[in-house]
Scaffold this active site. Structure first.
Site, PDB file in Angstrom:
ATOM      1  N   CYS A  93       8.373  33.591  12.030  1.00  0.00           N
ATOM      2  CA  CYS A  93       8.897  34.438  13.110  1.00  0.00           C
ATOM      3  C   CYS A  93       9.784  33.542  13.966  1.00  0.00           C
ATOM      4  CB  CYS A  93       7.715  34.969  13.917  1.00  0.00           C
ATOM      5  SG  CYS A  93       8.142  35.673  15.518  1.00  0.00           S
ATOM      6  N   HIS A  94      10.712  34.144  14.687  1.00  0.00           N
ATOM      7  CA  HIS A  94      11.627  33.295  15.457  1.00  0.00           C
ATOM      8  C   HIS A  94      10.911  32.450  16.508  1.00  0.00           C
ATOM      9  CE1 HIS A  94      16.184  33.067  15.768  1.00  0.00           C
ATOM     10  NE2 HIS A  94      15.645  31.912  16.047  1.00  0.00           N
ATOM     11  N   THR A  95       9.764  32.907  16.979  1.00  0.00           N
ATOM     12  CA  THR A  95       9.025  32.139  17.994  1.00  0.00           C
ATOM     13  C   THR A  95       8.649  30.755  17.444  1.00  0.00           C
ATOM     14  OG1 THR A  95       8.179  34.264  18.731  1.00  0.00           O
ATOM     15  CG2 THR A  95       7.152  32.327  19.685  1.00  0.00           C
ATOM     16  N   HIS A 115       2.205  31.673  12.931  1.00  0.00           N
ATOM     17  CA  HIS A 115       1.291  32.603  13.605  1.00  0.00           C
ATOM     18  C   HIS A 115       1.319  34.000  12.990  1.00  0.00           C
ATOM     19  CE1 HIS A 115       5.158  33.157  15.553  1.00  0.00           C
ATOM     20  NE2 HIS A 115       4.747  34.371  15.879  1.00  0.00           N
ATOM     21  N   GLU A 116       2.137  34.211  11.951  1.00  0.00           N
ATOM     22  CA  GLU A 116       2.102  35.509  11.259  1.00  0.00           C
ATOM     23  C   GLU A 116       1.435  35.239   9.930  1.00  0.00           C
ATOM     24  OE1 GLU A 116       6.077  38.054  12.421  1.00  0.00           O
ATOM     25  OE2 GLU A 116       5.707  37.668  10.339  1.00  0.00           O
ATOM     26  N   CYS A 145     -10.880  39.112  24.092  1.00  0.00           N
ATOM     27  CA  CYS A 145     -12.258  38.620  24.219  1.00  0.00           C
ATOM     28  C   CYS A 145     -13.242  39.782  24.315  1.00  0.00           C
ATOM     29  CB  CYS A 145     -12.393  37.693  25.431  1.00  0.00           C
ATOM     30  SG  CYS A 145     -12.410  38.558  27.022  1.00  0.00           S
ATOM     31  N   CYS A 148     -13.215  40.634  29.420  1.00  0.00           N
ATOM     32  CA  CYS A 148     -12.525  40.451  30.700  1.00  0.00           C
ATOM     33  C   CYS A 148     -11.966  41.784  31.200  1.00  0.00           C
ATOM     34  CB  CYS A 148     -11.406  39.424  30.551  1.00  0.00           C
ATOM     35  SG  CYS A 148     -10.007  40.026  29.600  1.00  0.00           S
ATOM     36  N   CYS A 151      -9.307  43.233  28.888  1.00  0.00           N
ATOM     37  CA  CYS A 151      -9.832  43.797  27.637  1.00  0.00           C
ATOM     38  C   CYS A 151     -10.549  45.111  27.898  1.00  0.00           C
ATOM     39  CB  CYS A 151     -10.750  42.793  26.945  1.00  0.00           C
ATOM     40  SG  CYS A 151      -9.821  41.412  26.238  1.00  0.00           S
ATOM     41  N   CYS A 159      -5.433  39.672  27.604  1.00  0.00           N
ATOM     42  CA  CYS A 159      -6.764  39.083  27.758  1.00  0.00           C
ATOM     43  C   CYS A 159      -6.722  37.822  28.634  1.00  0.00           C
ATOM     44  CB  CYS A 159      -7.306  38.758  26.366  1.00  0.00           C
ATOM     45  SG  CYS A 159      -8.836  37.838  26.379  1.00  0.00           S
ATOM     46  N   ARG A 163      -4.966  35.295  26.101  1.00  0.00           N
ATOM     47  CA  ARG A 163      -3.576  35.764  26.066  1.00  0.00           C
ATOM     48  C   ARG A 163      -2.669  34.634  25.583  1.00  0.00           C
ATOM     49  NH1 ARG A 163      -1.649  36.758  32.160  1.00  0.00           N
ATOM     50  NH2 ARG A 163      -3.501  38.054  32.150  1.00  0.00           N
ATOM     51  N   CYS A 223       2.259  39.792  13.757  1.00  0.00           N
ATOM     52  CA  CYS A 223       3.091  39.490  14.938  1.00  0.00           C
ATOM     53  C   CYS A 223       4.293  40.421  15.024  1.00  0.00           C
ATOM     54  CB  CYS A 223       3.530  38.032  14.978  1.00  0.00           C
ATOM     55  SG  CYS A 223       4.703  37.720  16.301  1.00  0.00           S
ATOM     56  N   ARG A 420      12.152  38.935   7.073  1.00  0.00           N
ATOM     57  CA  ARG A 420      10.943  38.129   6.998  1.00  0.00           C
ATOM     58  C   ARG A 420      10.866  37.433   5.649  1.00  0.00           C
ATOM     59  NH1 ARG A 420      10.739  37.701  11.698  1.00  0.00           N
ATOM     60  NH2 ARG A 420       8.944  38.098  13.032  1.00  0.00           N
TER      61      ARG A 420
HETATM   62  P1  NAD Z   1      15.593  37.143  14.710  1.00  0.00           P
HETATM   63  O1  NAD Z   1      16.268  35.858  14.981  1.00  0.00           O
HETATM   64  O2  NAD Z   1      15.319  37.509  13.311  1.00  0.00           O
HETATM   65  O3  NAD Z   1      16.449  38.317  15.377  1.00  0.00           O
HETATM   66  C1  NAD Z   1      17.092  38.196  16.625  1.00  0.00           C
HETATM   67  C2  NAD Z   1      18.438  38.898  16.538  1.00  0.00           C
HETATM   68  O4  NAD Z   1      18.997  38.915  17.866  1.00  0.00           O
HETATM   69  C3  NAD Z   1      19.457  38.197  15.644  1.00  0.00           C
HETATM   70  O5  NAD Z   1      19.963  39.115  14.688  1.00  0.00           O
HETATM   71  C4  NAD Z   1      20.546  37.722  16.617  1.00  0.00           C
HETATM   72  O6  NAD Z   1      21.845  37.769  16.037  1.00  0.00           O
HETATM   73  C5  NAD Z   1      20.399  38.714  17.741  1.00  0.00           C
HETATM   74  N1  NAD Z   1      20.910  38.254  19.038  1.00  0.00           N
HETATM   75  C6  NAD Z   1      20.749  37.035  19.619  1.00  0.00           C
HETATM   76  N2  NAD Z   1      21.348  37.008  20.840  1.00  0.00           N
HETATM   77  C7  NAD Z   1      21.882  38.226  21.016  1.00  0.00           C
HETATM   78  C8  NAD Z   1      22.622  38.823  22.072  1.00  0.00           C
HETATM   79  N3  NAD Z   1      22.931  38.131  23.192  1.00  0.00           N
HETATM   80  N4  NAD Z   1      23.018  40.117  21.926  1.00  0.00           N
HETATM   81  C9  NAD Z   1      22.733  40.803  20.808  1.00  0.00           C
HETATM   82  N5  NAD Z   1      22.034  40.300  19.768  1.00  0.00           N
HETATM   83  C10 NAD Z   1      21.621  39.025  19.873  1.00  0.00           C
HETATM   84  O7  NAD Z   1      14.216  37.117  15.580  1.00  0.00           O
HETATM   85  P2  NAD Z   1      12.897  38.042  15.469  1.00  0.00           P
HETATM   86  O8  NAD Z   1      11.888  37.339  14.645  1.00  0.00           O
HETATM   87  O9  NAD Z   1      13.286  39.446  15.168  1.00  0.00           O
HETATM   88  O10 NAD Z   1      12.372  37.925  16.996  1.00  0.00           O
HETATM   89  C11 NAD Z   1      13.115  38.513  18.047  1.00  0.00           C
HETATM   90  C12 NAD Z   1      12.618  38.022  19.394  1.00  0.00           C
HETATM   91  O11 NAD Z   1      11.305  38.534  19.660  1.00  0.00           O
HETATM   92  C13 NAD Z   1      12.474  36.512  19.503  1.00  0.00           C
HETATM   93  O12 NAD Z   1      12.884  36.114  20.816  1.00  0.00           O
HETATM   94  C14 NAD Z   1      11.001  36.272  19.328  1.00  0.00           C
HETATM   95  O13 NAD Z   1      10.588  35.064  19.919  1.00  0.00           O
HETATM   96  C15 NAD Z   1      10.473  37.465  20.086  1.00  0.00           C
HETATM   97  N6  NAD Z   1       9.077  37.862  19.821  1.00  0.00           N
HETATM   98  C16 NAD Z   1       8.376  38.346  20.901  1.00  0.00           C
HETATM   99  C17 NAD Z   1       7.084  38.795  20.730  1.00  0.00           C
HETATM  100  C18 NAD Z   1       6.329  39.390  21.862  1.00  0.00           C
HETATM  101  O14 NAD Z   1       5.134  39.669  21.707  1.00  0.00           O
HETATM  102  N7  NAD Z   1       6.950  39.642  23.011  1.00  0.00           N
HETATM  103  C19 NAD Z   1       6.509  38.724  19.449  1.00  0.00           C
HETATM  104  C20 NAD Z   1       7.278  38.257  18.368  1.00  0.00           C
HETATM  105  C21 NAD Z   1       8.567  37.836  18.570  1.00  0.00           C
HETATM  106 ZN    ZN Z   2     -10.171  39.434  27.358  1.00  0.00          ZN
END
Ligand code: NAD
Ligand code: ZN
Length: 427
Positions: A93-95, A115-116, A145, A148, A151, A159, A163, A223, A420
């Protein structure tokens, strides 16, 4: 040390404590985890390792932005309220990439990312009653958990105990890492560290799922896909016939588009800087496309013009703070709701004129699409298995590599290729 497919592989020659079952060469057709027989074999093999340190392979990130190195690591047994999991499939994942690059994030190395994933419980620590060896599970980066205030609240999945905490590098119970390599502790990531044949997680961060679920597909629900889907169906909640803008057409954004489509939105506007995302996005119900690079004015103005004042809902899935601001400012006044999903850089701040809020726009954010990992994730998997939800996970899985080729998964993501990439462990 050998070089294999561009990555360094340490061969220690040491005796592995892995049960013989896991030395088998991996073939997908061997993974009939839904059959009782296979599960019995897994359980029998696992009971041999309970309570012992396991030596296994893990992809260690020694330095920011440098290729991961497959190392033999030692993994301590699970302590109180922890479980040790045999990872079968994991995905990128991108994270993971952000924290591996550590450009806008706090660096912590050496670390095992990931994490996935999906796997099977190998052994459990003291006090664990909800899970037992052989259970099929999804580890999750945020926990539940069940005790809390969060939860116990129907409204929150934040959580208090478990969290998401991207700065935590050790286990909660004793502040130590369970992993070590060459005598050095290796940091954990998001309490999951799934780029390893085995990992240890807190029981509250592990969802028990139907063993009949195809693990090479449902691993993506741990994820990104649940996050995007939940951001749409649990948080943005678009009405039938409404318009939704999705910023970022990676896996998370396309899962948000799936959620919008399932909710009955009639216009789904996909926004991405990478035009190569658009063709693929058509399969996810995205009806129109905007590339901010094609316009001289801010993308929020372009969208407002396309939609007679703004979209009903927007969902930001990029991690770019500029896109977050545009996603908020492109919703219609009076009723528009924007949901932020992307993980920003450490020092980012969100700036908008307060009048945008006074004009009755709502700004929200979500982790994991507001799903409670242990309560809601098994139900989501169940709906997928029983085809009660028109969620087509296969569409998200564009690449597959063996564990030894894990760095290829990073290359695909860095090039913006595909959605993915499933990493098959044991190969
Ligand atoms: P990814 O890199 O596959 O997709 C992101 C897309 O955003 C890309 O296609 C990129 O070209 C585009 N992009 C980047 N900047 C941009 C902009 N300014 N305008 C328009 N498009 C733009 O990533 P992903 O795996 O799909 O994850 C997406 C985001 O979600 C990441 O920041 C990731 O960390 C986050 N995320 C958050 C959670 C959560 O629980 N909040 C969970 C998982 C992932
Ligand atoms: Zn909790």
């Amino acid at each position: 040390m050998m070089k294999q497919n561009g990555i360094l592989v340490h061969s220690t020659g040491g005796r592995s404590t892995l049960p013989p079952f896991f030395h088998h060469k991996y073939h997908p057709q061997h993974l009939h985890y839904s059959t009782k027989r296979s599960l019995r074999v897994v359980k029998a093999a696992m009971s041999n390792t309970a309570g012992q340190v396991i030596k296994c392979k893990a992809a260690v990130s020694w330095e920011a932005g440098k290729p991961l190195v497959i190392e033999e690591v030692e993994l301590a047994p699970p302590q109180a309220n922890e479980v040790r999991i045999k990872i079968l499939f994991t995905s990128l994942c991108h994270t993971d990439v952000y924290f591996w690059e550590a450009k806008g994030q706090k660096p912590a190395f050496p670390r095992i990312f990931g994490h996935e994933a999906a796997g099977v419980v190998e052994s459990v620590g003291e006090g664990v009653t909800d899970l037992k060896p052989g259970d099929t599970v999804l580890p999750v980066f945020t926990g539940e958990c069940k005790e809390c205030r969060h939860c116990k609240s129907e409204e929150s999945n934040m959580c208090d105990l478990l969290r998401i905490n991207t700065d935590r590098t050790v286990m909660l119970s004793d502040g130590k890492s369970r992993f070590s390599a060459k005598g050095k502790p290796i940091y954990h990531f998001l309490g999951t560290s799934t780029f390893s044949e085995y990992t240890v997680a807190h029981v509250g961060s592990v969802a028990k799922i139907n063993p009949a679920a195809p693990l090479d597909k449902v691993c993506v629900l741990s994820c990104g896909i649940s996050t995007g889907l939940g951001a749409a169906i649990n948080v943005a909640k678009p009405k039938k016939g409404s318009s939704v803008a999705v910023f970022g057409l990676g896996a998370v954004g396309l899962a948000a588009a799936e959620g919008a489509r399932i909710s009955g939105a009639s216009r789904i506007i996909g926004v991405d800087l990478n035009a190569s995302r658009f063709e693929q996005a058509k399969k996810f119900g995205v009806t129109e496309f905007v590339n901010p690079k094609d316009h001289d004015k801010p993308v929020q103005e372009v969208i407002a013009e396309m939609t007679d004042g703004g979209v009903d809902r927007s969902i930001e899935c990029t991690g770019s703070v500029a896109a977050m601001i545009s996603a908020f400012e492109c919703v219609h006044d009076g009723w528009g709701v924007a949901v932020l999903v992307g993980v920003p850089n450490r020092d980012d701040s969100f700036k908008t004129h307060p009048i945008n809020l006074l004009n009755e726009r709502t700004l929200k954010g979500t982790f994991f699409g507001n799903f409670k990992p242990r309560t809601d994730l098994p139900r989501l998997v169940e709906k997928y298995v029983n085809k009660e939800l028109d969620l087509q996970l296969e569409k998200f899985i564009t690449h597959e590599v063996s564990f030894s080729d894990i760095n290829k998964a990073f290359d695909y993501m860095l090039k913006g290729e595909g959605l993915r990439c499933i990493i098959r462990m044991g190969a």
